[in-house]
Scaffold this motif. Structure first.
Motif, short mmCIF file in Angstrom:
data_model
loop_
_atom_site.label_atom_id
_atom_site.label_comp_id
_atom_site.label_asym_id
_atom_site.label_seq_id
_atom_site.Cartn_x
_atom_site.Cartn_y
_atom_site.Cartn_z
N PRO A 102 16.99 -20.61 97.26
CA PRO A 102 18.11 -19.73 96.88
C PRO A 102 19.17 -19.69 97.97
N ALA A 103 20.44 -19.69 97.56
CA ALA A 103 21.53 -19.72 98.54
C ALA A 103 22.71 -18.89 98.04
N GLN A 104 23.43 -18.31 99.00
CA GLN A 104 24.65 -17.56 98.68
C GLN A 104 25.85 -18.51 98.56
N LEU A 105 25.76 -19.69 99.18
CA LEU A 105 26.88 -20.64 99.17
C LEU A 105 26.34 -22.07 99.17
N ILE A 106 26.89 -22.90 98.30
CA ILE A 106 26.61 -24.34 98.37
C ILE A 106 27.92 -25.07 98.56
N HIS A 107 27.98 -25.83 99.66
CA HIS A 107 29.16 -26.62 99.96
C HIS A 107 28.80 -28.09 99.75
N ALA A 108 29.65 -28.83 99.03
CA ALA A 108 29.38 -30.25 98.77
C ALA A 108 30.70 -31.00 98.72
N SER A 109 31.26 -31.28 99.91
CA SER A 109 32.53 -32.01 99.98
C SER A 109 32.27 -33.50 99.88
N LEU A 110 32.89 -34.15 98.91
CA LEU A 110 32.91 -35.61 98.77
C LEU A 110 31.52 -36.24 98.71
N SER A 111 30.53 -35.48 98.28
CA SER A 111 29.16 -36.00 98.33
C SER A 111 28.52 -36.16 96.95
N LEU A 112 28.69 -35.19 96.05
CA LEU A 112 27.97 -35.23 94.77
C LEU A 112 28.27 -36.49 93.95
N PRO A 113 29.48 -37.09 94.02
CA PRO A 113 29.73 -38.29 93.23
C PRO A 113 28.77 -39.43 93.55
N PHE A 114 28.10 -39.35 94.71
CA PHE A 114 27.21 -40.45 95.10
C PHE A 114 25.80 -40.29 94.52
N CYS A 115 25.58 -39.22 93.76
CA CYS A 115 24.29 -39.06 93.06
C CYS A 115 24.28 -40.01 91.86
N HIS A 116 23.15 -40.64 91.59
CA HIS A 116 23.06 -41.53 90.42
C HIS A 116 23.35 -40.73 89.14
N PRO A 117 24.14 -41.27 88.22
CA PRO A 117 24.52 -40.50 87.02
C PRO A 117 23.32 -40.02 86.20
N ASP A 118 22.21 -40.79 86.21
CA ASP A 118 21.03 -40.35 85.45
C ASP A 118 20.45 -39.06 86.04
N SER A 119 20.63 -38.88 87.34
CA SER A 119 20.03 -37.72 88.02
C SER A 119 21.02 -36.57 88.16
N PHE A 120 22.30 -36.82 87.87
CA PHE A 120 23.28 -35.76 88.12
C PHE A 120 23.01 -34.48 87.29
N PRO A 121 22.66 -34.59 85.98
CA PRO A 121 22.43 -33.33 85.23
C PRO A 121 21.33 -32.49 85.87
N SER A 122 20.27 -33.14 86.34
CA SER A 122 19.19 -32.37 86.95
C SER A 122 19.63 -31.82 88.31
N LEU A 123 20.42 -32.59 89.06
CA LEU A 123 20.95 -32.08 90.33
C LEU A 123 21.82 -30.85 90.08
N TRP A 124 22.66 -30.93 89.05
CA TRP A 124 23.55 -29.80 88.79
C TRP A 124 22.76 -28.55 88.38
#
Ligand SMILES: C[S@@+](CC[C@H](N)C(=O)[O-])C[C@H]1O[C@@H](n2cnc3c(N)ncnc32)[C@H](O)[C@@H]1O
Length: 205
Positions: A102-124
């Motif tokens: 659990p977190a109060q803040l998630i920062h992800a600058s210029l990084s999430l696009p590098f997740c494989h598209p098959d895994s992105f829905p589960s990452l999100w």
């Protein structure tokens, strides 16, 4: 432009000495106005060279810094003053296989696009579930017109699909740039979304 094997260490060298991302600065300004009775714990997802993790620590946050590259976390640890190390956890992990506390803040600058598209829905899903109620996300996603969209191992979005990801959020800031520019790898067309948003309820958990 194909990005089959990115040399991230080379990237960290090229951006050495950079300032904290304006996106994170803006999120922390908003956080000053946000009550956090249960503390300020942030996750820096794809922390890279560590500049933003350090900025979070300097601003009183406890931080979990995550990156797939061990050298990213080594570079971060080399910069953190001893009195702040107690507030820092680091984890070498792939976006495709994460668990997030659990977190109060998630920062992800210029990084999430590098997740494989098959895994992105589960990452999100994991990002949304990790944020506490009223927790804030600050990060970027890439659009379908980006010149890196030829890379099948990365994920890209339309404006509508980005908006759908944030259906359960109150938007603080939403920007879409779709224009030629430059990256550390040379000229490119940037199609990039920059979003700061607060999760409205815990219904995703
Ligand atoms: C463009 S850099 C951005 C770094 C930093 N957030 C910044 O704003 O400079 C992308 C970062 O994501 C990390 N990364 C790329 N693919 C990843 C993956 N599948 N899982 C975890 N981290 C990844 C890279 O190692 C790199 O540090």
């Amino acid at each position: 432009m194909k990005l089959d094997k990115v040399n991230w260490e080379n990237y960290y060298d090229k951006i050495k000495g950079r300032s904290p991302r304006p996106l994170l600065r803006a999120a922390l300004e908003l956080e000053k106005e946000t009550s956090r009775p249960n503390g300020r714990f942030a996750i820096d997802l794809g922390c890279g060279d560590g500049t933003d993790t350090l900025f979070l620590l300097e601003n009183g946050w406890q931080v979990l810094a995550i990156d797939a590259e061990p050298v990213a976390l080594e570079r971060l640890l080399a910069q953190v003053p001893t009195d702040l190390t107690k507030n820092l956890q680091t984890e070498v992990a792939q976006f495709e296989q994460l668990t997030l506390p659990p977190a109060q803040l998630i920062h992800a600058s210029l990084s999430l696009p590098f997740c494989h598209p098959d895994s992105f829905p589960s990452l999100w899903q994991k990002i949304e579930a990790s944020l506490v109620e009223n927790g804030r996300f600050a990060g970027n996603l890439f659009g379908v017109n980006d010149s890196w969209a030829v890379n099948a191992h990365m994920n890209f979005h339309t404006k509508q699909s980005v908006e759908a990801l944030f259906a359960n959020f109150a938007i603080d800031y939403f920007d879409e740039e779709d224009k030629p520019g430059r990256s550390t790898a040379g000229s490119k067309h940037w199609h990039i979304f920059t979003i700061i948003a607060r999760k409205m309820s815990d219904s995703s958990n």
